[in-house]
Design an enzyme around this catalytic site. Sequence first.
Site, short mmCIF file in Angstrom:
data_model
loop_
_atom_site.label_atom_id
_atom_site.label_comp_id
_atom_site.label_asym_id
_atom_site.label_seq_id
_atom_site.Cartn_x
_atom_site.Cartn_y
_atom_site.Cartn_z
N SER A 135 0.86 -1.18 0.00
CA SER A 135 0.00 0.00 0.00
C SER A 135 0.89 1.23 0.00
CB SER A 135 -0.88 0.03 1.25
OG SER A 135 -1.47 1.31 1.37
N TYR A 192 -1.84 -0.15 10.10
CA TYR A 192 -1.96 -0.66 8.72
C TYR A 192 -0.66 -0.35 7.95
CZ TYR A 192 -3.68 -0.93 3.88
OH TYR A 192 -3.85 -1.23 2.56
N1 LIG Z 1 -8.58 -0.88 -2.18
C1 LIG Z 1 -7.57 -0.05 -2.00
O1 LIG Z 1 -7.70 1.17 -2.20
C2 LIG Z 1 -6.24 -0.58 -1.54
C3 LIG Z 1 -5.17 0.34 -1.47
C4 LIG Z 1 -3.93 -0.12 -1.06
C5 LIG Z 1 -3.73 -1.45 -0.74
N2 LIG Z 1 -4.79 -2.33 -0.81
C6 LIG Z 1 -4.54 -3.72 -0.44
O2 LIG Z 1 -5.00 -4.57 -1.47
C7 LIG Z 1 -5.45 -5.81 -0.92
C8 LIG Z 1 -6.87 -6.10 -1.38
O3 LIG Z 1 -7.68 -5.01 -0.99
P1 LIG Z 1 -9.21 -4.88 -1.46
O4 LIG Z 1 -9.52 -3.44 -1.39
O5 LIG Z 1 -9.42 -5.63 -2.71
O6 LIG Z 1 -9.93 -5.61 -0.22
P2 LIG Z 1 -11.44 -6.12 -0.05
O7 LIG Z 1 -12.30 -5.74 -1.20
O8 LIG Z 1 -11.83 -5.70 1.33
O9 LIG Z 1 -11.25 -7.72 -0.06
C9 LIG Z 1 -10.48 -8.30 0.94
C10 LIG Z 1 -10.20 -9.73 0.57
O10 LIG Z 1 -9.34 -10.31 1.57
C11 LIG Z 1 -9.98 -11.44 2.16
N3 LIG Z 1 -9.63 -11.51 3.58
C12 LIG Z 1 -9.77 -10.55 4.52
N4 LIG Z 1 -9.34 -11.00 5.72
C13 LIG Z 1 -8.92 -12.29 5.52
C14 LIG Z 1 -8.41 -13.29 6.36
N5 LIG Z 1 -8.25 -13.11 7.68
N6 LIG Z 1 -8.09 -14.49 5.81
C15 LIG Z 1 -8.29 -14.72 4.47
N7 LIG Z 1 -8.78 -13.80 3.63
C16 LIG Z 1 -9.10 -12.60 4.15
C17 LIG Z 1 -11.48 -11.22 1.95
O11 LIG Z 1 -12.17 -12.47 2.00
P3 LIG Z 1 -13.80 -12.51 2.24
O12 LIG Z 1 -14.42 -11.88 1.00
O13 LIG Z 1 -14.12 -13.96 2.36
O14 LIG Z 1 -14.06 -11.71 3.46
C18 LIG Z 1 -11.47 -10.58 0.55
O15 LIG Z 1 -11.31 -11.58 -0.44
C19 LIG Z 1 -5.32 -5.68 0.59
O16 LIG Z 1 -4.09 -6.24 1.01
C20 LIG Z 1 -5.29 -4.17 0.82
O17 LIG Z 1 -4.60 -3.80 1.98
C21 LIG Z 1 -6.03 -1.92 -1.20
#
Ligand SMILES: NC(=O)c1ccc[n+]([C@@H]2O[C@H](COP(=O)([O-])OP(=O)(O)OC[C@H]3O[C@@H](n4cnc5c(N)ncnc54)[C@H](OP(=O)(O)O)[C@@H]3O)[C@@H](O)[C@H]2O)c1
Length: 267
Positions: free
Chosen positions: A156, A169
């Site tokens: 991130s 985070y």
């Molecule tokens: N979106 C952004 O703006 C952004 C920016 C920077 C970095 N990121 C990083 O990108 C990655 C994905 O983000 P996203 O926005 O796509 O997230 P998201 O839409 O909230 O999806 C999270 C995913 O992680 C899974 N997950 C959460 N906790 C878990 C656990 N304890 N064990 C196994 N699986 C788990 C969830 O599974 P379930 O669906 O089954 O709950 C879901 O598939 C993350 O690492 C996040 O920190 C995102």
Amino acid sequence: MNNGSNTIIPGRFEGRRALVTGASRGIGAAIARRLGAEGATVAIVYRNRSHDAQEVASEIVDKGGIAFTIQADLAETSDIDAMWKAWDVTSEELLGDNRLDVLINNAGVTSAAPLTEIFEHAYDRVMAINAKGALFAAAEGAKRMTQGGRIVSIGSSAADRPGALNGAYAMSKAALLAMTRSLAVELGQYGITANVVSPGYTRTDNTAHMLTVPEFAARVSELTAMKRFGQPEDIASLACYLASPEAEWVTGQWIEASGGYRLVPPV
Ligand SMILES: NC(=O)c1ccc[n+]([C@@H]2O[C@H](COP(=O)([O-])OP(=O)(O)OC[C@H]3O[C@@H](n4cnc5c(N)ncnc54)[C@H](OP(=O)(O)O)[C@@H]3O)[C@@H](O)[C@H]2O)c1
């Protein structure tokens, strides 16, 4: 105007096998879909949302690919062991052995609190999933890799430019850089690479509550060179490049996919 890079490269991952954590939705689902569309066999790992995970797998299978789902809570090392056992059983059944070519460490959670008010259980949870979970998943994943293996973790931009309220985070994501550099040094001799993709603000369930606030959304766009939010496919594009055979000479790197977030000087 482009709203997310999604140019499929047919056959790029033909014969390759990938496991993507957090692939039931958001960025992980976009990476899994793209790997599947480009020929990889894909394991879709999720925590709770079995229906969403199954939908991602079905989309890949409907287009002629191979995909299956695995449930695991990456906060628990016993679940990480069970995830790899499930990988071994299913891939041996489908493909004859448990070789892994691509691990995408994507699952992650956020935590929002001033550092002066953070609860220990909130810190432990974010570190357990984002940092410890990624390390233990990579440790076991690497044992199944041979020459050409790829480990891509999703970081991130908060890691090097954290805002207020996201100290824990930011720490968990900064840990991925140290982990990745160490994996790169240790695994390079076997022809395995490790890199981090660092997204800026990307439209997923995780950010929906922020990006629907008009003032916040306008501010993010204003600070982004490309003048839009990221889409999960934008992140998938870089993650899949780093996971591909052609990225053989890129390792130990932290690469941002953010459309130039915070490159624009504030006025
Ligand atoms: N979106 C952004 O703006 C952004 C920016 C920077 C970095 N990121 C990083 O990108 C990655 C994905 O983000 P996203 O926005 O796509 O997230 P998201 O839409 O909230 O999806 C999270 C995913 O992680 C899974 N997950 C959460 N906790 C878990 C656990 N304890 N064990 C196994 N699986 C788990 C969830 O599974 P379930 O669906 O089954 O709950 C879901 O598939 C993350 O690492 C996040 O920190 C995102």
